[in-house]
Structures are given as structure tokens and as C-alpha cells.
Scaffold this motif. Structure first.
Motif, PDB file in Angstrom:
ATOM      1  N   TRP A  81       0.815  -1.219   0.000  1.00 19.02           N
ATOM      2  CA  TRP A  81       0.000   0.000   0.000  1.00 19.02           C
ATOM      3  C   TRP A  81       0.848   1.268   0.000  1.00 19.02           C
ATOM      4  CZ3 TRP A  81      -5.050   0.939  -0.757  1.00 19.02           C
ATOM      5  CH2 TRP A  81      -5.531   2.198  -0.432  1.00 19.02           C
ATOM      6  N   MET A  82       1.847   1.302   0.847  1.00 18.88           N
ATOM      7  CA  MET A  82       2.591   2.538   1.085  1.00 18.88           C
ATOM      8  C   MET A  82       3.802   2.719   0.160  1.00 18.88           C
ATOM      9  SD  MET A  82       0.763   3.922   3.363  1.00 18.88           S
ATOM     10  CE  MET A  82       1.780   5.327   3.750  1.00 18.88           C
TER      11      MET A  82
ATOM     12  N   ARG B 111       2.564   0.456  -4.417  1.00 22.05           N
ATOM     13  CA  ARG B 111       1.435   1.061  -5.148  1.00 22.05           C
ATOM     14  C   ARG B 111       1.782   2.422  -5.728  1.00 22.05           C
ATOM     15  NH1 ARG B 111      -2.580   4.586  -4.109  1.00 22.05           N
ATOM     16  NH2 ARG B 111      -1.849   4.876  -1.993  1.00 22.05           N
TER      17      ARG B 111
ATOM     18  N   ARG C  68      -7.358  -2.856  -3.996  1.00 25.38           N
ATOM     19  CA  ARG C  68      -6.629  -1.805  -3.267  1.00 25.38           C
ATOM     20  C   ARG C  68      -7.429  -1.317  -2.061  1.00 25.38           C
ATOM     21  NH1 ARG C  68      -6.045   1.714  -7.171  1.00 25.38           N
ATOM     22  NH2 ARG C  68      -7.826   2.951  -6.556  1.00 25.38           N
ATOM     23  N   ARG C  69      -8.730  -1.097  -2.246  1.00 24.13           N
ATOM     24  CA  ARG C  69      -9.571  -0.648  -1.132  1.00 24.13           C
ATOM     25  C   ARG C  69      -9.641  -1.709  -0.034  1.00 24.13           C
ATOM     26  NH1 ARG C  69     -12.486   1.427  -5.431  1.00 24.13           N
ATOM     27  NH2 ARG C  69     -13.905  -0.350  -5.474  1.00 24.13           N
TER      28      ARG C  69
ATOM     29  N   GLY D 197      -6.407  -1.842   1.786  1.00 22.00           N
ATOM     30  CA  GLY D 197      -6.317  -0.670   2.658  1.00 22.00           C
ATOM     31  C   GLY D 197      -7.119  -0.852   3.932  1.00 22.00           C
TER      32      GLY D 197
ATOM     33  N   LEU E   8      -5.288  -3.381   6.011  1.00 26.51           N
ATOM     34  CA  LEU E   8      -4.075  -2.795   6.583  1.00 26.51           C
ATOM     35  C   LEU E   8      -4.415  -1.999   7.839  1.00 26.51           C
ATOM     36  CD1 LEU E   8      -1.093  -2.078   6.664  1.00 26.51           C
ATOM     37  CD2 LEU E   8      -1.559  -0.267   4.973  1.00 26.51           C
ATOM     38  N   ILE E   9      -5.441  -1.178   7.765  1.00 26.30           N
ATOM     39  CA  ILE E   9      -5.854  -0.404   8.941  1.00 26.30           C
ATOM     40  C   ILE E   9      -6.257  -1.344  10.073  1.00 26.30           C
ATOM     41  CG2 ILE E   9      -7.623   1.168   9.841  1.00 26.30           C
ATOM     42  CD1 ILE E   9      -7.542   2.483   6.986  1.00 26.30           C
TER      43      ILE E   9
END
Length: 151
Positions: free
Chosen positions: A23-24, A27, A128-129, A132, A135-136
Motif C-alpha cells: 500500500w505505502m 502502489r 486496493r480498497r 487498505g 491494513l488499517i
């Protein structure tokens, strides 16, 4: 129990760390450097290599977590709130990953194979969503698991 804790932590680090890297770091770099055909092909191959590790992490997390919970700590009634939260969030994360694996990931692979790039982009955006969100949730779980008994 030390082996179970070590395996549990390793599995969590592999899964959450992999999502953080994807993600960080990966991407934004891929989006800035690659055109859609190359970017979608890259992601399909990255997921192809990473997702088996996630399945292994899920299996290890469930096996070690449930073993420690019931064989060592005496079950749900014997543990504090942070263990309940860790289990609940982990199960939600696993459900999100299972959906991601069986629906948008399969559709992304099919779109890349068919070279239908706009469709593949839609599936990648959904992945991706979901990554994300996971990940949170994973970062929250790490905090709850490590600091929960002190909160």
C-alpha cells in the motif's frame, strides 16, 4: 507456548508488513512509473506470490491463536478485552481476505489474461480498497495485541 507466540507474531508480521509494503511503497511507485498493462500485470504477479503467504499466515494465526486461547489461557471467559478484540478483528480481516481472493483477485487475473485493462483496473481498485481496509485493521490489531493489557 513460546513457539506458538513466535509463530503467531511471525504470521502477523508477514501479513500486515506485506500489506504495508504494497500500500505505502509499491502502489505509488507502480502507479507513477508503469502504464496500465504493465501495472496490472505486475500486481497480478505480486498477488500471485504474496497471497499464498497470506493463506499460510491465516492458517498459522488461527491455529496458534485458538490453541493459546483454549489450551493455555482457559477460553474466552478467562481473557481480557484485548484478546476478544484481537480475535474479532482478525476474523473480519480473514473474511475480507477470503472475499478478495475468491472474487476481485480471480477477476483481475482473468482481465489481465484477456488484456481487458479498464476492467482489470476496476478489479485492482477494489483490491486496493480491501487491502487498505485490512491494513488499517491489521495495524489496529497490532496495537491492541501489544498494548491492550496496559490500556
Amino acid at each position: 507456548m513460546p513457539l506458538a507466540i513466535a509463530l503467531h507474531l511471525l504470521a502477523a508480521v508477514i501479513w500486515v508488513g506485506g500489506m504495508f509494503l504494497a500500500w505505502m511503497v509499491l502502489r505509488p511507485v507502480a502507479a507513477g512509473l508503469l502504464d496500465p498493462p504493465q501495472r496490472l500485470t505486475l500486481w497480478a504477479r505480486v498477488f500471485e506470490r504474496f497471497f499464498p503467504w497470506v493463506w499460510a499466515a491465516v492458517a498459522v494465526l488461527l491455529a496458534t491463536g485458538l490453541w493459546m486461547l483454549f489450551a493455555v489461557f482457559g477460553g474466552m471467559a478467562a481473557v481480557r478485552w484485548h484478546v476478544h478484540a484481537m480475535l474479532a478483528i482478525g476474523l473480519v480481516m480473514m473474511a475480507i481476505f477470503a472475499y478478495l481472493w475468491f472474487v476481485p483477485y480471480r477477476l483481475l487475473h482473468a482481465a489481465v489474461a484477456a488484456e481487458t485493462w479498464p476492467e482489470g483496473g476496476n478489479h485492482l481498485a477494489r483490491i486496493r480498497r480491501l487491502v487498505g481496509i485490512n491494513l488499517i485493521l491489521g495495524l489496529v490489531t497490532v496495537v491492541v495485541a501489544s498494548a491492550g493489557r496496559y490500556l
